[in-house]
Structures are given as structure tokens and as C-alpha cells.
Design a protein around this motif. Structure first.
Motif, PDB file in Angstrom:
ATOM      1  N   LYS A  74     -41.241  42.191  18.810  1.00  0.00           N
ATOM      2  CA  LYS A  74     -40.024  41.601  19.368  1.00  0.00           C
ATOM      3  C   LYS A  74     -39.271  40.799  18.309  1.00  0.00           C
ATOM      4  N   LYS A  75     -38.041  41.197  18.049  1.00  0.00           N
ATOM      5  CA  LYS A  75     -37.205  40.468  17.098  1.00  0.00           C
ATOM      6  C   LYS A  75     -36.917  39.062  17.618  1.00  0.00           C
ATOM      7  N   ALA A  76     -36.926  38.078  16.735  1.00  0.00           N
ATOM      8  CA  ALA A  76     -36.684  36.684  17.140  1.00  0.00           C
ATOM      9  C   ALA A  76     -35.660  36.046  16.207  1.00  0.00           C
ATOM     10  N   GLU A  77     -34.772  35.212  16.773  1.00  0.00           N
ATOM     11  CA  GLU A  77     -33.733  34.539  15.990  1.00  0.00           C
ATOM     12  C   GLU A  77     -33.608  33.081  16.416  1.00  0.00           C
ATOM     13  N   ALA A  78     -33.209  32.245  15.478  1.00  0.00           N
ATOM     14  CA  ALA A  78     -32.943  30.832  15.776  1.00  0.00           C
ATOM     15  C   ALA A  78     -31.831  30.349  14.850  1.00  0.00           C
ATOM     16  N   SER A  79     -30.890  29.598  15.408  1.00  0.00           N
ATOM     17  CA  SER A  79     -29.777  29.069  14.620  1.00  0.00           C
ATOM     18  C   SER A  79     -29.911  27.560  14.474  1.00  0.00           C
ATOM     19  N   CYS A  80     -29.503  27.059  13.330  1.00  0.00           N
ATOM     20  CA  CYS A  80     -29.485  25.613  13.069  1.00  0.00           C
ATOM     21  C   CYS A  80     -30.836  24.971  13.367  1.00  0.00           C
ATOM     22  N   HIS A  81     -31.877  25.583  12.861  1.00  0.00           N
ATOM     23  CA  HIS A  81     -33.219  25.038  13.073  1.00  0.00           C
ATOM     24  C   HIS A  81     -33.566  24.046  11.961  1.00  0.00           C
ATOM     25  N   GLN A  82     -34.185  22.937  12.342  1.00  0.00           N
ATOM     26  CA  GLN A  82     -34.641  21.941  11.378  1.00  0.00           C
ATOM     27  C   GLN A  82     -36.140  22.108  11.171  1.00  0.00           C
ATOM     28  N   ASP A  88     -32.408  16.492   7.582  1.00  0.00           N
ATOM     29  CA  ASP A  88     -31.009  16.588   7.188  1.00  0.00           C
ATOM     30  C   ASP A  88     -30.638  17.976   6.681  1.00  0.00           C
ATOM     31  N   ARG A  89     -31.528  18.963   6.907  1.00  0.00           N
ATOM     32  CA  ARG A  89     -31.244  20.326   6.474  1.00  0.00           C
ATOM     33  C   ARG A  89     -31.493  21.300   7.627  1.00  0.00           C
ATOM     34  N   TYR A  90     -30.647  22.327   7.695  1.00  0.00           N
ATOM     35  CA  TYR A  90     -30.725  23.293   8.796  1.00  0.00           C
ATOM     36  C   TYR A  90     -30.833  24.698   8.231  1.00  0.00           C
ATOM     37  N   PHE A  91     -31.515  25.563   9.001  1.00  0.00           N
ATOM     38  CA  PHE A  91     -31.698  26.949   8.586  1.00  0.00           C
ATOM     39  C   PHE A  91     -31.481  27.893   9.765  1.00  0.00           C
ATOM     40  N   ASP A  92     -30.889  29.050   9.469  1.00  0.00           N
ATOM     41  CA  ASP A  92     -30.836  30.146  10.437  1.00  0.00           C
ATOM     42  C   ASP A  92     -32.025  31.046  10.138  1.00  0.00           C
ATOM     43  N   LEU A  93     -32.813  31.338  11.170  1.00  0.00           N
ATOM     44  CA  LEU A  93     -34.037  32.108  10.997  1.00  0.00           C
ATOM     45  C   LEU A  93     -33.954  33.425  11.754  1.00  0.00           C
ATOM     46  N   ILE A  94     -34.546  34.461  11.169  1.00  0.00           N
ATOM     47  CA  ILE A  94     -34.662  35.739  11.857  1.00  0.00           C
ATOM     48  C   ILE A  94     -35.993  36.367  11.467  1.00  0.00           C
ATOM     49  N   ALA A  95     -36.754  36.820  12.479  1.00  0.00           N
ATOM     50  CA  ALA A  95     -38.049  37.446  12.248  1.00  0.00           C
ATOM     51  C   ALA A  95     -38.036  38.851  12.833  1.00  0.00           C
ATOM     52  N   LEU A 105     -40.077  37.118   8.062  1.00  0.00           N
ATOM     53  CA  LEU A 105     -39.114  36.107   8.492  1.00  0.00           C
ATOM     54  C   LEU A 105     -38.217  35.751   7.320  1.00  0.00           C
ATOM     55  N   MET A 106     -36.923  35.668   7.604  1.00  0.00           N
ATOM     56  CA  MET A 106     -35.938  35.271   6.596  1.00  0.00           C
ATOM     57  C   MET A 106     -35.299  33.954   7.018  1.00  0.00           C
ATOM     58  N   ALA A 107     -35.165  33.027   6.099  1.00  0.00           N
ATOM     59  CA  ALA A 107     -34.557  31.723   6.361  1.00  0.00           C
ATOM     60  C   ALA A 107     -33.354  31.537   5.445  1.00  0.00           C
ATOM     61  N   VAL A 108     -32.177  31.362   6.059  1.00  0.00           N
ATOM     62  CA  VAL A 108     -30.947  31.153   5.304  1.00  0.00           C
ATOM     63  C   VAL A 108     -30.440  29.752   5.586  1.00  0.00           C
ATOM     64  N   GLU A 109     -30.244  28.965   4.545  1.00  0.00           N
ATOM     65  CA  GLU A 109     -29.793  27.596   4.784  1.00  0.00           C
ATOM     66  C   GLU A 109     -28.364  27.593   5.331  1.00  0.00           C
ATOM     67  N   SER A 110     -28.182  26.806   6.383  1.00  0.00           N
ATOM     68  CA  SER A 110     -26.873  26.719   7.050  1.00  0.00           C
ATOM     69  C   SER A 110     -26.515  25.266   7.326  1.00  0.00           C
ATOM     70  N   THR A 111     -26.946  24.387   6.435  1.00  0.00           N
ATOM     71  CA  THR A 111     -26.783  22.954   6.659  1.00  0.00           C
ATOM     72  C   THR A 111     -25.326  22.556   6.870  1.00  0.00           C
ATOM     73  N   LYS A 112     -24.434  23.003   5.988  1.00  0.00           N
ATOM     74  CA  LYS A 112     -23.037  22.589   6.084  1.00  0.00           C
ATOM     75  C   LYS A 112     -22.408  23.044   7.400  1.00  0.00           C
ATOM     76  N   ARG A 113     -22.620  24.313   7.740  1.00  0.00           N
ATOM     77  CA  ARG A 113     -22.037  24.837   8.980  1.00  0.00           C
ATOM     78  C   ARG A 113     -22.593  24.122  10.200  1.00  0.00           C
ATOM     79  N   CYS A 114     -23.897  23.902  10.221  1.00  0.00           N
ATOM     80  CA  CYS A 114     -24.507  23.257  11.378  1.00  0.00           C
ATOM     81  C   CYS A 114     -24.072  21.794  11.514  1.00  0.00           C
ATOM     82  N   GLN A 115     -23.947  21.110  10.395  1.00  0.00           N
ATOM     83  CA  GLN A 115     -23.478  19.729  10.446  1.00  0.00           C
ATOM     84  C   GLN A 115     -22.046  19.662  10.967  1.00  0.00           C
TER      85      GLN A 115
END
Length: 350
Positions: A74-82, A88-95, A105-115
Motif C-alpha cells: 500500500k502506497k503511503a504519503e504524508a505532507s509537512c511531516h516533522q 523547525d523542519r518539515y518533509f513531504d514523505l512518500i513510501a 521511502l523518499m523524503a523531500v524537504e518542504s520547510t519553506k512551503r509548510c511554514q
């Protein structure tokens, strides 16, 4: 950092990727990872990444959960995960599952967008708080004002002119309260309208709305020029009644004649290759000049139809349903003979 089962070429490919990547085997053990993921673990979780480590025991709980889901297909996703310690940093995750078992699992930093998103949400909440506060207090002030106006109206020492002025003041207070209600209604409609659409009979909607308006305005004579027994379906929700009731109420309010004549017609139309039901509501009111026809659907517009948010509410709802609304002269080229408001809504399945 070459891992068992992954050659130099494969590992080099992983390390060249800017996103953090971790690969788990079917037993939830670390099979491979890249430099970016190693840095994320060190900086955000305070942990050193090692091949063969038990992911469930050594990883961020959300990461472990997502990898477990992916291992089971089962594919899994999470946005703006700490991640655990990275407040003080956020990541978009996809497994996702990988061939042969396991998951990546891939983790892409999305700190600026999430803030920025969180700042916008905070600003929106603050604005809504002040709107609620002002609406409540203004309504309370209006109630006090209305009380004094009604006391003055009971006086027998007022002239006709003074009574006329008091009545205008009373109407102003009533309109102020209506504007508050409309503003609150706009917020609800923008937030919820169009989210959960269901098949609804447009004929039944028009019959109900015409009866409702006729009950409030006894001088209204609403003629339905279609067979209401034959269903015409659209996809809508409970806010659909705001569309037709408001247009019909305006037709009554802005008709100077003793008897308020309103004609409602319904027909199928095709636009851009799609089927619509077109509802035309014609009145015999004062009409709308050509230069103001488009402005009446703008938020807080002031036209010959007064000031407020009524028709902008209607326009928003119609847009949520994927339709359109426009106004024309009942007698072409002569706005003074009344208006025709046309609402086109996509046809639902029969």
C-alpha cells in the motif's frame, strides 16, 4: 556506504538524488539509504543510520508506519511531516513497494512551503476570530439601537416626517443584521459548498423555492413553465436553494408593480460539449443597466439592486457546482422592462 545487495553504481545513483531515500527489506530492516537520508537522520532525529537496523525500533514512528504499509503493498504519503527532533523542519514523505519485497521511502524537504502554509492558516484563523467578534458585538449594538427606535415609535408626539425618519433608521438596522448574516453565510459556503454533491431533482428544488418565496411575499405570482413531474437531475447540495430563492426574492423586492410577476423556465442546453439544465427567472422589475450587469455578481458590489453580498453568494455556489450565471434584459435592449437571470448547472445522471 555501499550496502549488501546494492552495487557501487546503484548506490551512486541513490547518493546523487537530492531527496532522502531509505529502502527497507520485507523484514523491516534497513537495506539501503543514501547520503541525503543519512544527513536527515543525523540532523533531524539525532541518530546514525546503519544497514540492517530494525526500522520499527530506530526510525521516526511515521516513517516506520509508512514503510510497513508499503511493504504490504500500500502506497503511503504524508505532507509537512516533522521528524522526531526537527521541530523547525518539515518533509513531504512518500513510501512505495519495491520489486522483490520491501519498500522505499523518499523524503523531500518542504520547510519553506509548510511554514508559509501554516502562517496563512494562522492569519486566516485570526481574521475569522475578528470577524466573529465584530459580528457579535455589532449585532448587540444593533439590538440596543432597535430597542430605542421602537420605543420612540410608540410615542404619540411624533410628526409624520419624524416617523418616516425612524422607519428608515429601523430598516438600516435590519439591513445591517442581514449583512452580518450574509457574511457568515459566505464563509460557510466558501468552506463547505460543493464538497459533497449528491443527485438532486432540479424540478423539486424550483417548486420548493417558489413556494417558500410565495409564502413570504403574498404578492408574488410565480409561474413555473415546465412539467415538474418529470425529474431533471443535477449534482448539488443543500446550498442550491440559496441560488433560486435569492433570485426570486430580488425579483419581488425590485418590482414596483402591485403584483409581482415572475416566470421560471427550464430547458436543456449544451455548452462546450457538456449537457446543462438552464433555469431562466424573468421579472418585471426596474431592470439592470448594461454597464452594471457583470458587477452585480461581484463581492460587496453596489448596484441598482442595492448593496451586499447576496448575488456574490449565488455566483460562488453556482461556480462550486461547475455552472455559470448571467443576466439579460427581459425585453432585449430595454433594461427598464425587467431582467432575466439564467443559471446553467451541469446535468446529473438520470
Amino acid at each position: 556506504m555501499t550496502c549488501k545487495g546494492y552495487g557501487d553504481g546503484q548506490q551512486g545513483l541513490l547518493d546523487n538524488m537530492p531527496a532522502g531515500i531509505i529502502i527497507a527489506d520485507r523484514h523491516m530492516k534497513v537495506a539501503a539509504f543514501n547520503n541525503a537520508w543519512s544527513e536527515i537522520c543525523r540532523e533531524c532525529m539525532g541518530k546514525k543510520m546503519e544497514r540492517g537496523a530494525d526500522i520499527s525500533a530506530s526510525m521516526d514512528e511515521e516513517v516506520a508506519k509508512m514503510l510497513a504499509q508499503a511493504i504490504h503493498g500500500k502506497k503511503a504519503e504524508a505532507s509537512c511531516h516533522q521528524l522526531e527532533k526537527a521541530k523547525d523542519r518539515y518533509f513531504d514523505l512518500i513510501a512505495v513497494p519495491v520489486m522483490g519485497g520491501g519498500a522505499m521511502l523518499m523524503a523531500v524537504e518542504s520547510t519553506k512551503r509548510c511554514q508559509e502554509m501554516k502562517a496563512l492558516e494562522a492569519a486566516k484563523s485570526e481574521v475569522e476570530f475578528y470577524v466573529d467578534l465584530m459580528s457579535h458585538d455589532i449585532r448587540n449594538f444593533n439590538q440596543v439601537t432597535m430597542g430605542y427606535i421602537e420605543l420612540l415609535q410608540l410615542s404619540g408626539a411624533l410628526s409624520d416626517v419624524e416617523r418616516a425618519y425612524l422607519e428608515k433608521a429601523r430598516k438600516g438596522v435590519i439591513d445591517s443584521n442581514k449583512l452580518i448574516d450574509n457574511i457568515k453565510k459566505v464563509r460557510l459556503i466558501r468552506q463547505f459548498a460543493g464538497k459533497k454533491l449528491a443527485r438532486m431533482d432540479l424540478c423539486r428544488i424550483l417548486v420548493e423555492d417558489s413556494r417558500e418565496v410565495g409564502g413570504v411575499f403574498p404578492k408574488a405570482r410565480i409561474s413555473l413553465g415546465f412539467d415538474a413531474k418529470e425529474p431533471r437531475y443535477i449534482m448539488a447540495d443543500e446550498y442550491v436553494h440559496e441560488i433560486f430563492r435569492h433570485i426570486m426574492e430580488n425579483a419581488v423586492k425590485y418590482d414596483p408593480h402591485p403584483e409581482k410577476l415572475i416566470d421560471v423556465t427550464l430547458k436543456p442546453v449544451k455548452r462546450d460539449g457538456r449537457d446543462y439544465w438552464s433555469v431562466a427567472i424573468a421579472d418585471h422589475g426596474t431592470g439592470i443597466p448594461d454597464e452594471k450587469k457583470s458587477a452585480i455578481f461581484e463581492r460587496m458590489s453596489r448596484t441598482t439592486r442595492g448593496a451586499g453580498v447576496g448575488l456574490s453568494i449565488v455566483s460562488v455556489i453556482v461556480g462550486k457546482y461547475g455552472g455559470r450565471i448571467y443576466v439579460e434584459d427581459r425585453v432585449k435592449g430595454d433594461p427598464s422592462q425587467g431582467s432575466v437571470f439564467t443559471v446553467e448547472l451541469p446535468r446529473g445522471s438520470e
